[in-house]
Scaffold this motif. Structure first.
Motif: not given
Length: 267
Positions: A159-160, A200, A211
């Protein structure tokens, strides 16, 4: 017993050490714990998310060990502490080999101290999104036999990673694996979790990375050509290879998890 060195105390907070703190470890500093307390003001569930990633990782490693896999590549490993892959795998396979990869120089220096006394365990400083570099590095190439099954863990890391980079990296890792190998992914989702969605979207100001929240349809390309194991995409902290497993929207865990294997060659 902490493996912190004298140069670690008094340094800025480090996300790998903060993660260790959330897991209940002691490889962290006062600054890391103070930083975690600040994060808790914005996302009180951060500790639960970190522990959810680790429960998923533990369940997957146990499953792979039961299937006979004794080689592991962990991407974005952080600090190999608190019942990490080499410790858990060696309960079943004492000679299990584990290659950890992380791009944070501070975390890598610390991680190398943690595993220094363990043969068959390496720590590579590299970007997990650069699969060619990772697979060609001596820490991976000379430790893992890619002609045999390997378990690849991408736990709490993708997610990065930007979409295009993630697609290409996972394709390259898949292609390098022998039949019978496995891939495991855990990933943040805002399904049922407005607090994670808020996290996020805030300005992280350089002290962490915002993320990208994805759902299974956004990530299926990462598993192209692989066979899903057990429930397929499920709530990561509840993942199990058999039986009914709830999905992320049912548990509001904030985490998707999936395990897949490279099928045996036909013919």
């Amino acid at each position: 017993m902490t493996d912190l060195g004298p140069d670690d105390e008094g340094t800025p907070p480090n996300l790998a050490r903060v993660f260790d703190h959330y897991l209940g470890g002691d490889d962290n500093t006062v600054v890391d714990r103070e930083f975690a307390a600040e994060v808790d003001q914005v996302l009180p569930a951060m500790g639960d998310l970190c522990r959810g990633h680790r429960r998923f990782s533990a369940a997957v490693v146990d499953h792979w060990c039961a299937e006979g896999i004794d080689q592991f590549l962990e991407l974005g490993a952080g600090l190999p502490t608190v019942d990490h892959v080499h410790v858990r795998a060696r309960r079943v396979h004492p000679g299990a080999r584990v290659a950890y990869v992380d791009y944070d120089p501070v975390a890598v220096v610390h991680a190398r101290r943690v595993v220094a006394r363990h043969e068959g365990v390496s720590v590579l400083l590299a970007d997990a999104g650069d699969a060619e570099t990772v697979l060609a590095a001596p820490e991976v190439r000379d430790l893992l036999d890619l002609a045999r099954p390997v378990g690849v863990l991408a736990v709490g890391i993708l997610h990065y990673v930007p979409d295009a980079v993630a697609v290409e990296a996972m394709r390259r890792y898949r292609e390098a694996l022998a039949p019978g190998s496995g891939v495991a992914i855990s990933h943040l989702t805002g399904v049922g979790r407005p607090d994670v969605h808020t996290w996020s979207t805030i300005n992280h100001g350089g002290w962490s990375y915002a993320p990208t929240l994805r759902d299974p349809e956004d990530m299926d390309l990462w598993l192209e050509g692989l066979e899903l194991v057990g429930p397929g995409w499920a709530s990561a902290p509840h993942w199990a290879p058999e039986g009914a497993v709830p999905r992320a929207e049912e548990t509001a865990s904030g985490l998707w998890g999936v395990v897949a294997r490279r099928p045996a060659r036909r013919g």
